[in-house]
Scaffold this motif. Sequence first.
Motif, PDB file in Angstrom:
ATOM      1  N   ALA A   1       0.837  -1.205   0.000  1.00  0.00           N
ATOM      2  CA  ALA A   1       0.000   0.000   0.000  1.00  0.00           C
ATOM      3  C   ALA A   1       0.868   1.249   0.000  1.00  0.00           C
ATOM      4  O   ALA A   1       1.813   1.359   0.780  1.00  0.00           O
ATOM      5  CB  ALA A   1      -0.920  -0.001   1.210  1.00  0.00           C
TER       6      ALA A   1
ATOM      7  N   TYR B   1      -6.169   3.829   3.336  1.00  0.00           N
ATOM      8  CA  TYR B   1      -7.484   3.757   2.691  1.00  0.00           C
ATOM      9  C   TYR B   1      -8.507   3.298   3.725  1.00  0.00           C
ATOM     10  O   TYR B   1      -8.310   2.287   4.397  1.00  0.00           O
ATOM     11  CB  TYR B   1      -7.451   2.772   1.514  1.00  0.00           C
ATOM     12  CG  TYR B   1      -8.786   2.569   0.844  1.00  0.00           C
ATOM     13  CD1 TYR B   1      -9.333   3.564   0.030  1.00  0.00           C
ATOM     14  CD2 TYR B   1      -9.489   1.393   1.030  1.00  0.00           C
ATOM     15  CE1 TYR B   1     -10.563   3.370  -0.586  1.00  0.00           C
ATOM     16  CE2 TYR B   1     -10.715   1.196   0.405  1.00  0.00           C
ATOM     17  CZ  TYR B   1     -11.244   2.189  -0.393  1.00  0.00           C
ATOM     18  OH  TYR B   1     -12.464   2.003  -1.006  1.00  0.00           O
TER      19      TYR B   1
ATOM     20  N   VAL C   1      -6.874  -0.211   4.744  1.00  0.00           N
ATOM     21  CA  VAL C   1      -5.468  -0.424   4.423  1.00  0.00           C
ATOM     22  C   VAL C   1      -4.659   0.727   4.988  1.00  0.00           C
ATOM     23  O   VAL C   1      -5.080   1.881   4.916  1.00  0.00           O
ATOM     24  CB  VAL C   1      -5.265  -0.499   2.888  1.00  0.00           C
ATOM     25  CG1 VAL C   1      -3.805  -0.656   2.545  1.00  0.00           C
ATOM     26  CG2 VAL C   1      -6.085  -1.627   2.289  1.00  0.00           C
TER      27      VAL C   1
ATOM     28  N   LYS D   1      -0.821   2.617   4.947  1.00  0.00           N
ATOM     29  CA  LYS D   1       0.378   2.772   4.129  1.00  0.00           C
ATOM     30  C   LYS D   1       1.461   1.802   4.611  1.00  0.00           C
ATOM     31  O   LYS D   1       1.703   1.661   5.800  1.00  0.00           O
ATOM     32  CB  LYS D   1       0.895   4.208   4.215  1.00  0.00           C
ATOM     33  CG  LYS D   1       2.103   4.465   3.354  1.00  0.00           C
ATOM     34  CD  LYS D   1       2.550   5.902   3.420  1.00  0.00           C
ATOM     35  CE  LYS D   1       3.765   6.109   2.529  1.00  0.00           C
ATOM     36  NZ  LYS D   1       4.165   7.520   2.510  1.00  0.00           N
TER      37      LYS D   1
ATOM     38  N   LEU E   1      -4.102   2.343  -5.276  1.00  0.00           N
ATOM     39  CA  LEU E   1      -3.623   2.480  -3.907  1.00  0.00           C
ATOM     40  C   LEU E   1      -2.314   1.718  -3.686  1.00  0.00           C
ATOM     41  O   LEU E   1      -1.555   2.031  -2.783  1.00  0.00           O
ATOM     42  CB  LEU E   1      -4.695   1.927  -2.954  1.00  0.00           C
ATOM     43  CG  LEU E   1      -4.350   1.806  -1.484  1.00  0.00           C
ATOM     44  CD1 LEU E   1      -4.414   3.179  -0.831  1.00  0.00           C
ATOM     45  CD2 LEU E   1      -5.311   0.855  -0.812  1.00  0.00           C
ATOM     46  N   VAL E   2      -2.051   0.724  -4.522  1.00  0.00           N
ATOM     47  CA  VAL E   2      -0.924  -0.176  -4.285  1.00  0.00           C
ATOM     48  C   VAL E   2       0.067  -0.199  -5.435  1.00  0.00           C
ATOM     49  O   VAL E   2      -0.232   0.212  -6.554  1.00  0.00           O
ATOM     50  CB  VAL E   2      -1.413  -1.622  -4.041  1.00  0.00           C
ATOM     51  CG1 VAL E   2      -2.333  -1.686  -2.843  1.00  0.00           C
ATOM     52  CG2 VAL E   2      -2.084  -2.193  -5.266  1.00  0.00           C
TER      53      VAL E   2
END
Length: 129
Positions: free
Chosen positions: A46, A50, A60, A62, A105-106
């Motif tokens: 990540a 999120y 999620v 970071k 996001l990833v």
Amino acid sequence: MARLLLLFLPGLVAISAVHGIFMDRLASRKLCADDECVYTISLARAQEDYSAPDCRFINVKKGQWIYVYSKLVKEKEAGEFWAGSVYGDQPEDEMGTVGYFPSNLVQEQHVYQEATKEVPTTDIDFFCE
């Protein structure tokens, strides 16, 4: 309200009364590594936090590692979402919880198998307990 849930796995049928709700589908098709969508596609990290908007998604943080199992095929104006599970250092990190998250996001770190099998999604793909 409890619903009867039938799960058909190769060589096995499980019948269970579950509490939950079938949510709206995010897509009608998904990409997987195999026809049954059971193999891990990749390992991703990540790039930012999120917060899940509802029970179909996962929270999620970071830096968390996410195992990616399927990638929804983007439709119309919908976002592009992948399904996976997060693993973190703390129990509250929802370790092992499977859900959707935005693909942007990833960053994929390791691809185990290419997601080349396109299969239809089913109601169970968007079931929330």
